[in-house]
Design a protein around this motif. Structure first.
Motif, PDB file in Angstrom:
ATOM      1  N   VAL A 218       0.840  -1.136  -0.067  1.00 11.92           N
ATOM      2  CA  VAL A 218      -0.075   0.008  -0.080  1.00 11.92           C
ATOM      3  C   VAL A 218       0.775   1.305  -0.060  1.00 11.92           C
ATOM      4  CG1 VAL A 218      -1.615   1.156   1.214  1.00 11.92           C
ATOM      5  CG2 VAL A 218      -2.023  -1.203   1.254  1.00 11.92           C
ATOM      6  N   SER A 219       0.792   2.095  -0.912  1.00 14.72           N
ATOM      7  CA  SER A 219       1.818   3.374  -1.220  1.00 14.72           C
ATOM      8  C   SER A 219       1.367   4.260  -0.191  1.00 14.72           C
ATOM      9  CB  SER A 219       1.592   3.790  -2.537  1.00 14.72           C
ATOM     10  OG  SER A 219       0.473   4.504  -2.827  1.00 14.72           O
ATOM     11  N   GLU A 220       2.408   5.179   0.159  1.00 11.70           N
ATOM     12  CA  GLU A 220       2.144   6.351   1.156  1.00 11.70           C
ATOM     13  C   GLU A 220       1.123   7.353   0.420  1.00 11.70           C
ATOM     14  OE1 GLU A 220       5.633   8.148   2.495  1.00 11.70           O
ATOM     15  OE2 GLU A 220       6.118   6.528   3.564  1.00 11.70           O
ATOM     16  N   GLU A 221       1.181   7.349  -0.935  1.00 10.74           N
ATOM     17  CA  GLU A 221       0.248   8.047  -1.590  1.00 10.74           C
ATOM     18  C   GLU A 221      -1.251   7.619  -1.416  1.00 10.74           C
ATOM     19  OE1 GLU A 221      -2.680   9.444  -4.293  1.00 10.74           O
ATOM     20  OE2 GLU A 221      -1.688   7.579  -4.499  1.00 10.74           O
ATOM     21  N   VAL A 222      -1.637   6.467  -1.176  1.00 13.46           N
ATOM     22  CA  VAL A 222      -2.941   6.098  -1.093  1.00 13.46           C
ATOM     23  C   VAL A 222      -3.213   6.269   0.319  1.00 13.46           C
ATOM     24  CG1 VAL A 222      -4.527   3.783  -1.110  1.00 13.46           C
ATOM     25  CG2 VAL A 222      -2.762   4.362  -3.078  1.00 13.46           C
ATOM     26  N   VAL A 223      -2.339   5.970   1.248  1.00 12.42           N
ATOM     27  CA  VAL A 223      -2.594   6.089   2.683  1.00 12.42           C
ATOM     28  C   VAL A 223      -2.947   7.480   2.837  1.00 12.42           C
ATOM     29  CG1 VAL A 223      -1.466   6.108   4.869  1.00 12.42           C
ATOM     30  CG2 VAL A 223      -1.136   4.222   3.469  1.00 12.42           C
ATOM     31  N   ARG A 224      -2.370   8.602   2.273  1.00 16.12           N
ATOM     32  CA  ARG A 224      -2.576  10.092   2.523  1.00 16.12           C
ATOM     33  C   ARG A 224      -3.807  10.604   1.937  1.00 16.12           C
ATOM     34  NH1 ARG A 224       3.249  10.562   1.773  1.00 16.12           N
ATOM     35  NH2 ARG A 224       4.137  11.057   3.657  1.00 16.12           N
ATOM     36  N   ARG A 225      -4.139   9.822   0.643  1.00 15.92           N
ATOM     37  CA  ARG A 225      -5.135  10.162  -0.064  1.00 15.92           C
ATOM     38  C   ARG A 225      -6.387   9.858   0.814  1.00 15.92           C
ATOM     39  NH1 ARG A 225      -6.941   6.561  -4.932  1.00 15.92           N
ATOM     40  NH2 ARG A 225      -4.804   6.225  -4.995  1.00 15.92           N
ATOM     41  N   PHE A 226      -6.531   8.771   1.521  1.00 17.31           N
ATOM     42  CA  PHE A 226      -7.580   8.369   2.405  1.00 17.31           C
ATOM     43  C   PHE A 226      -7.756   9.150   3.790  1.00 17.31           C
ATOM     44  CE2 PHE A 226      -8.074   5.419  -1.119  1.00 17.31           C
ATOM     45  CZ  PHE A 226      -9.340   5.036  -1.177  1.00 17.31           C
ATOM     46  N   GLY A 227      -6.931   9.984   3.993  1.00 18.94           N
ATOM     47  CA  GLY A 227      -6.831  10.880   5.260  1.00 18.94           C
ATOM     48  C   GLY A 227      -6.438  10.087   6.521  1.00 18.94           C
ATOM     49  N   LEU A 228      -5.427   9.219   6.088  1.00 23.24           N
ATOM     50  CA  LEU A 228      -4.731   8.210   7.166  1.00 23.24           C
ATOM     51  C   LEU A 228      -3.515   9.053   7.428  1.00 23.24           C
ATOM     52  CD1 LEU A 228      -5.593   4.985   5.541  1.00 23.24           C
ATOM     53  CD2 LEU A 228      -6.591   6.012   7.694  1.00 23.24           C
ATOM     54  N   ASP A 229      -3.051   8.972   8.623  1.00 22.50           N
ATOM     55  CA  ASP A 229      -1.603   9.509   9.106  1.00 22.50           C
ATOM     56  C   ASP A 229      -0.355   8.389   8.733  1.00 22.50           C
ATOM     57  OD1 ASP A 229       0.700  10.287  10.204  1.00 22.50           O
ATOM     58  OD2 ASP A 229      -0.057  10.336  12.279  1.00 22.50           O
ATOM     59  N   VAL A 230       0.391   8.835   7.777  1.00 17.32           N
ATOM     60  CA  VAL A 230       1.436   7.746   7.359  1.00 17.32           C
ATOM     61  C   VAL A 230       2.287   7.347   8.645  1.00 17.32           C
ATOM     62  CG1 VAL A 230       3.609   7.402   5.709  1.00 17.32           C
ATOM     63  CG2 VAL A 230       1.447   8.512   5.049  1.00 17.32           C
ATOM     64  N   GLU A 231       2.626   8.070   9.391  1.00 23.77           N
ATOM     65  CA  GLU A 231       3.532   7.991  10.448  1.00 23.77           C
ATOM     66  C   GLU A 231       2.993   6.943  11.871  1.00 23.77           C
ATOM     67  OE1 GLU A 231       6.702   8.780  10.347  1.00 23.77           O
ATOM     68  OE2 GLU A 231       6.124   9.607   8.605  1.00 23.77           O
ATOM     69  N   SER A 232       1.458   6.899  11.452  1.00 28.10           N
ATOM     70  CA  SER A 232       0.835   6.022  12.657  1.00 28.10           C
ATOM     71  C   SER A 232       0.725   4.519  12.421  1.00 28.10           C
ATOM     72  CB  SER A 232      -0.598   6.515  12.756  1.00 28.10           C
ATOM     73  OG  SER A 232      -1.494   6.089  11.589  1.00 28.10           O
ATOM     74  N   VAL A 233       1.458   4.292  11.222  1.00 30.64           N
ATOM     75  CA  VAL A 233       1.269   2.482  10.708  1.00 30.64           C
ATOM     76  C   VAL A 233       1.920   1.705  11.720  1.00 30.64           C
ATOM     77  CG1 VAL A 233       3.809   2.846   9.626  1.00 30.64           C
ATOM     78  CG2 VAL A 233       1.849   1.078   8.802  1.00 30.64           C
ATOM     79  N   SER A 234       1.216   0.766  12.041  1.00 30.38           N
ATOM     80  CA  SER A 234       1.518  -0.248  13.061  1.00 30.38           C
ATOM     81  C   SER A 234       1.100  -1.724  12.506  1.00 30.38           C
ATOM     82  CB  SER A 234       0.931  -0.130  14.508  1.00 30.38           C
ATOM     83  OG  SER A 234      -0.446  -0.024  14.195  1.00 30.38           O
ATOM     84  N   ASP A 235       1.661  -2.737  13.137  1.00 28.28           N
ATOM     85  CA  ASP A 235       1.368  -3.960  12.848  1.00 28.28           C
ATOM     86  C   ASP A 235      -0.063  -4.380  13.423  1.00 28.28           C
ATOM     87  OD1 ASP A 235       1.603  -6.668  12.036  1.00 28.28           O
ATOM     88  OD2 ASP A 235       3.672  -7.108  12.841  1.00 28.28           O
ATOM     89  N   VAL A 236      -0.685  -5.183  12.631  1.00 27.30           N
ATOM     90  CA  VAL A 236      -2.067  -5.519  13.251  1.00 27.30           C
ATOM     91  C   VAL A 236      -1.828  -6.727  14.166  1.00 27.30           C
ATOM     92  CG1 VAL A 236      -3.490  -4.846  11.127  1.00 27.30           C
ATOM     93  CG2 VAL A 236      -2.626  -7.314  11.283  1.00 27.30           C
TER      94      VAL A 236
END
Length: 196
Positions: free
Chosen positions: A63-81
């Motif tokens: 999942v690209s950072e561009e897609v993460v940002r486009r959906f209003g998500l914080d790229v830096e918040s990424v964590s393992d499920v």
């Protein structure tokens, strides 16, 4: 969404890795099958396991950072499920930039009955409220919710299912249909990376 585990013969190994597959500090694998580095350090030696190796898809690296940002998500918040070693769920979770309590996750888990596909999955999880199926790029997607603020879109990939789950905790919560549409839209934006 809960997934049950099933056994698949073999174990995943990185191929074509341009860099080290394991962290020197821990000796734990830190790259996907294509050698792409996870966006965090995992401490789980069995993050990739017989519970989730039915597809090569890795949401955390594909999942690209561009897609993460486009959906209003914080790229830096990424964590393992994964919260523990050898879990069925393998993937990532991101918080929404405007709401720390709301999040989106995309993860993989093996199907208990891969030959039965999504229909068998629906039957197995009959306590889920299933909404009408949709089609994304010619692929069947099932939509299910367990709570009005929680909805997931599921697509089969190999012998696994890829789940895109959205949880929106807001003062004025959206309808479950809006939450489900968010999950489907994110899956639509990433489905080209998900092998059939």
């Amino acid at each position: 969404m809960t997934l049950s585990a099933c056994s698949v013969a073999g174990s995943p190994t990185p191929t074509g890795s341009p860099g080290p597959a394991t962290s020197p500090a821990t000796g734990v694998r830190q790259t996907d099958d294509a050698g792409r580095r996870l966006p965090f350090d995992t401490e789980f030696p069995d993050r990739w396991s017989g519970n989730n190796d039915g597809t090569s898809y890795e949401p955390c690296t594909q999942v690209s950072e561009e897609v993460v940002r486009r959906f209003g998500l914080d790229v830096e918040s990424v964590s393992d499920v994964a919260g523990s070693n050898f879990q069925t769920a393998r993937g990532c979770q991101w918080s929404y930039s405007n709401s720390e309590l709301s999040f989106l996750s995309q993860f993989v888990g093996n199907l208990d009955e891969p030959e039965g596909g999504l229909s068998a999955h629906k039957a197995e999880y009959s306590s889920t409220t299933w909404h009408p199926d949709i089609d994304i790029n010619g692929r069947r997607v099932i939509i299910g919710s367990t709570d009005p603020s929680d909805c997931a879109a599921y697509v089969q990939s190999g012998k696994a299912v890829v789940i895109t789950n959205v949880v929106l905790i807001e003062q004025s919560p959206p309808t479950v249909d809006a939450v489900c549409a968010s999950a489907a839209d994110f899956l639509r934006a990433t489905i080209d990376e998900i092998p059939e």
